[in-house]
Design a protein around this motif. Sequence first.
Motif, PDB file in Angstrom:
ATOM      1  N   VAL A  30      -5.533   1.213  -2.197  1.00 18.78           N
ATOM      2  CA  VAL A  30      -4.682   2.004  -3.081  1.00 18.78           C
ATOM      3  C   VAL A  30      -5.500   2.636  -4.204  1.00 18.78           C
ATOM      4  N   GLY A  31      -6.134   1.808  -5.006  1.00 16.90           N
ATOM      5  CA  GLY A  31      -6.878   2.350  -6.137  1.00 16.90           C
ATOM      6  C   GLY A  31      -6.702   1.462  -7.342  1.00 16.90           C
ATOM      7  N   ASP A  32      -7.023   1.996  -8.519  1.00 19.38           N
ATOM      8  CA  ASP A  32      -7.167   1.122  -9.686  1.00 19.38           C
ATOM      9  C   ASP A  32      -5.854   0.625 -10.276  1.00 19.38           C
ATOM     10  N   VAL A  33      -4.682   1.102  -9.774  1.00 17.28           N
ATOM     11  CA  VAL A  33      -3.427   0.576 -10.338  1.00 17.28           C
ATOM     12  C   VAL A  33      -2.939  -0.663  -9.588  1.00 17.28           C
ATOM     13  N   MET A  34      -3.556  -0.956  -8.432  1.00 18.48           N
ATOM     14  CA  MET A  34      -3.013  -2.006  -7.554  1.00 18.48           C
ATOM     15  C   MET A  34      -3.671  -3.356  -7.851  1.00 18.48           C
ATOM     16  N   PHE A  35      -2.823  -4.352  -8.079  1.00 18.34           N
ATOM     17  CA  PHE A  35      -3.326  -5.692  -8.347  1.00 18.34           C
ATOM     18  C   PHE A  35      -2.737  -6.703  -7.376  1.00 18.34           C
ATOM     19  N   ILE A  92       0.844  -1.196   0.000  1.00 13.76           N
ATOM     20  CA  ILE A  92       0.000   0.000   0.000  1.00 13.76           C
ATOM     21  C   ILE A  92       0.881   1.249   0.000  1.00 13.76           C
ATOM     22  N   SER A  93       1.969   1.221   0.768  1.00 15.21           N
ATOM     23  CA  SER A  93       2.829   2.409   0.821  1.00 15.21           C
ATOM     24  C   SER A  93       3.456   2.679  -0.546  1.00 15.21           C
ATOM     25  N   ALA A  94       3.814   1.623  -1.284  1.00 17.71           N
ATOM     26  CA  ALA A  94       4.344   1.836  -2.634  1.00 17.71           C
ATOM     27  C   ALA A  94       3.225   2.285  -3.568  1.00 17.71           C
ATOM     28  N   GLY A  95       2.042   1.717  -3.368  1.00 18.91           N
ATOM     29  CA  GLY A  95       0.899   2.049  -4.211  1.00 18.91           C
ATOM     30  C   GLY A  95       0.486   3.509  -4.103  1.00 18.91           C
ATOM     31  N   GLN A  96       0.691   4.104  -2.921  1.00 16.24           N
ATOM     32  CA  GLN A  96       0.358   5.524  -2.761  1.00 16.24           C
ATOM     33  C   GLN A  96       1.154   6.372  -3.756  1.00 16.24           C
ATOM     34  N   LEU A  97       2.351   5.893  -4.114  1.00 16.29           N
ATOM     35  CA  LEU A  97       3.198   6.653  -5.027  1.00 16.29           C
ATOM     36  C   LEU A  97       2.872   6.356  -6.486  1.00 16.29           C
ATOM     37  N   THR A  98       2.507   5.096  -6.780  1.00 19.89           N
ATOM     38  CA  THR A  98       2.283   4.739  -8.178  1.00 19.89           C
ATOM     39  C   THR A  98       0.878   5.128  -8.639  1.00 19.89           C
ATOM     40  N   GLN A  99      -0.071   5.183  -7.695  1.00 28.18           N
ATOM     41  CA  GLN A  99      -1.457   5.474  -8.067  1.00 28.18           C
ATOM     42  C   GLN A  99      -1.610   6.795  -8.833  1.00 28.18           C
ATOM     43  N   PRO A 100      -1.057   7.909  -8.312  1.00 32.57           N
ATOM     44  CA  PRO A 100      -1.253   9.170  -9.041  1.00 32.57           C
ATOM     45  C   PRO A 100      -0.613   9.152 -10.427  1.00 32.57           C
ATOM     46  N   THR A 110      -6.079  -3.898  -2.538  1.00 36.78           N
ATOM     47  CA  THR A 110      -6.307  -3.186  -3.792  1.00 36.78           C
ATOM     48  C   THR A 110      -7.206  -1.974  -3.575  1.00 36.78           C
ATOM     49  N   GLY A 111      -8.217  -2.139  -2.724  1.00 30.89           N
ATOM     50  CA  GLY A 111      -9.139  -1.037  -2.451  1.00 30.89           C
ATOM     51  C   GLY A 111      -8.446   0.104  -1.727  1.00 30.89           C
ATOM     52  N   ARG A 141      -9.723  -6.368  -8.592  1.00 27.45           N
ATOM     53  CA  ARG A 141      -8.292  -6.533  -8.874  1.00 27.45           C
ATOM     54  C   ARG A 141      -7.587  -7.522  -7.961  1.00 27.45           C
ATOM     55  N   MET A 142      -8.341  -8.302  -7.183  1.00 25.46           N
ATOM     56  CA  MET A 142      -7.779  -9.493  -6.556  1.00 25.46           C
ATOM     57  C   MET A 142      -8.236 -10.628  -7.455  1.00 25.46           C
ATOM     58  N   PRO A 143      -7.312 -11.439  -7.984  1.00 25.47           N
ATOM     59  CA  PRO A 143      -7.689 -12.388  -9.036  1.00 25.47           C
ATOM     60  C   PRO A 143      -8.564 -13.532  -8.531  1.00 25.47           C
ATOM     61  N   LEU A 144      -9.397 -14.015  -9.431  1.00 26.49           N
ATOM     62  CA  LEU A 144     -10.104 -15.267  -9.179  1.00 26.49           C
ATOM     63  C   LEU A 144      -9.201 -16.364  -9.704  1.00 26.49           C
TER      64      LEU A 144
END
Lengths: 293, 388
Positions: free
Chosen positions: B138-143, B111-119, B135-136, B356-359
């Motif tokens: 962070v946002g739509d870039v996180m898988f 999540i901490s890395a995702g905060q940077l990649t999301q924008p 995933t929730g 974005r969590m895979p089935l």
Amino acid sequence: MIAQQIINAVSLGGVYALLALGLAIVFSIVGLINFAHGELMTLSGYALLASLVLGFPFPVAVLVAVSCGALAAVAMERIAFRPMRGASVTSLLLTSFAVSSLLKVVFQNGISARPQAVAMPGWMTGAFSFGDFTIGVGPSISIVVSALALIALEVFLRRSVTGTAMRAAAEDFDVVRLMGIPASRIIATAFLLSGLLAGLAAMLWVAQRASVDPLMGFTPVLKAFIAAVVGGLGSLPGAVAGGFLLGIIEVLLQATLPGAIAPYRDAIVLSGVIAVLLVRPQGLIPAVRAQRS
Amino acid sequence: MPSLYRLHRAALCAAVFGIAAISTASAEEIIIGAATAQTGGLAPYDQPALAGLRMSLDELNAKGGLAGKYTVKLLIKDTRSDTAQTATVAQELIDAGAKIMITPCDADPSISAGQLTQPLGIPTLTLCGSAPVLTGAVGDVMFGTYPADNVQATAVADFAVSEGKKKVFLLTSPDSTYTANLPEYFGKVFEKKGGAIVGRGTFSMGQPDFSAEITNIKGLADKPDLIMTAAYEPDFPAFIQQLRGAGITIPVYGADAIGTPTIKALGKLVDGVVYTAAGYAEPGSKLEAFNTAFTKYAGHAPESTYEVNGYEIGLILDQAVKTAGSDDPRAIRDAIAGLKDFEGITGKITYAGTDRMPLRPVALMRYEGGEGKHVETLIPDAADVPAP
């Protein structure tokens, strides 16, 4: 149930007491809080694992492991701390952090970042039963070993010349040196004893955890430090008292706190430590001489 | 002379820029940043997963790179298993031009890395972080890539119910999302299917002593027939050693984090422990072939299914770049989010329609005599899976 929790508390307290004593012995002589004490435990743990993998019988493996801890402590003093002799408390403290970090990385990169399982003999997971009351073999061994180690140390410090010199050095090192006792011998013995205690504590620790990993020394050295401070830095009886007190408080809180508050256990324990220090700033059983810190 | 000199210089310029122009035109490079733990508590999980990813990227590069076109340059930086350090190295990787980010096997650093990649819209994949809230948060870039905690917990709960288990004790730790939530997901499914939660206990990660908690379990008026926990190394070995040492024989079930060589090496101590994996190498399966290939690649057999999971991340990225038809991070993100029934090594992987969590399938395993034995592989019914 209550009797059971008391046994749990004494067993954990005994391990903390051994650890705190290891820190206190060194501190009382050279004024160094050795934060690499935990890595001595880790080293003993790996030595135990290696001996078992090499096929040594269990008692021999334990002996090898504890000796490794003791020798490593002496080597640590010779290599890292002797060149720093006479340096300020802060420099010594930083040196011990450096040694600790260095060893952790060596363990991680040289052995494995993954914890290694240590198969303890089957009888160690057994338990004695008296009616519906059971005592695990592990905690019993823990209590017995801690008690024996504390008694042996006490006898050594009271009855042997080196022991007496060490007690004297804790009070006034300069006078002891004027009496013709070599400083290096006293200091090396202090490290040897602290290493022995670390090795023993490591055996009890590993027996309870069934694995060794590069970072396993961090928690115990922290607990030992807290115990030693509560007991009175540099005071050997204080370290033992602090260790038992910490163990008892931890187990009691774990046993009685309702689920919602349980995660704050450590915070409550540390608040208790602050409370003790407010009432007795020098610790439960203060060292005879005010220390250099 | 001056004119000659100028001529020289012009020729030199032409040569230099000419070469530069050719090099950017021929070899298109895509930088993948891997902010992963090489040291510390997460290293035993990140390293196997990263080894799998490297293997697939090496293989893809041999065939021209992602989509046969973009040669991958994998930049790896150590997070030291520290959440703040993860953000620091993620920033360094972004500055180095990473168009895809790989993050550690845990929710909090991811999540901490995702905060940077999301924008910046950089698609970010966690190696084996499995908390469904990840995933929730962070946002739509996180898988996520590994079967989510709630999916794993549902699979284990379904199995426990099918075995006739009725009463469970949940052992959690608030110290990580994984250890806090997974047993609770289990509890939700278990209760819904007729089971009861008869007690709860907590521990701190790295706690030396479980005796007080174990005495509490022993003293429960309503005896559990199962203990469910998401504790892993070094807490799981300590817990089970002390539990069995206290003479308690109640079975203990866990999840993917105890499918490791360390736990397996505990031998008899962990007999009967049920855990999950991303797949099981049945004879003749793609996973078995992967295991053979990995052994050849790395010089040792895979330790767990984290390796194959890492390998599949490479395949997912390859497919996504193919679909996107470019190395634009946002296009790649959209392509990953749209994946449906993608044939991985362990089975079909679907992101379309999920958050974005895979089935994907979950394999249930059980330790017996120092070996992990396959129980069954299943995809839990989506209606049973509790909300994150």
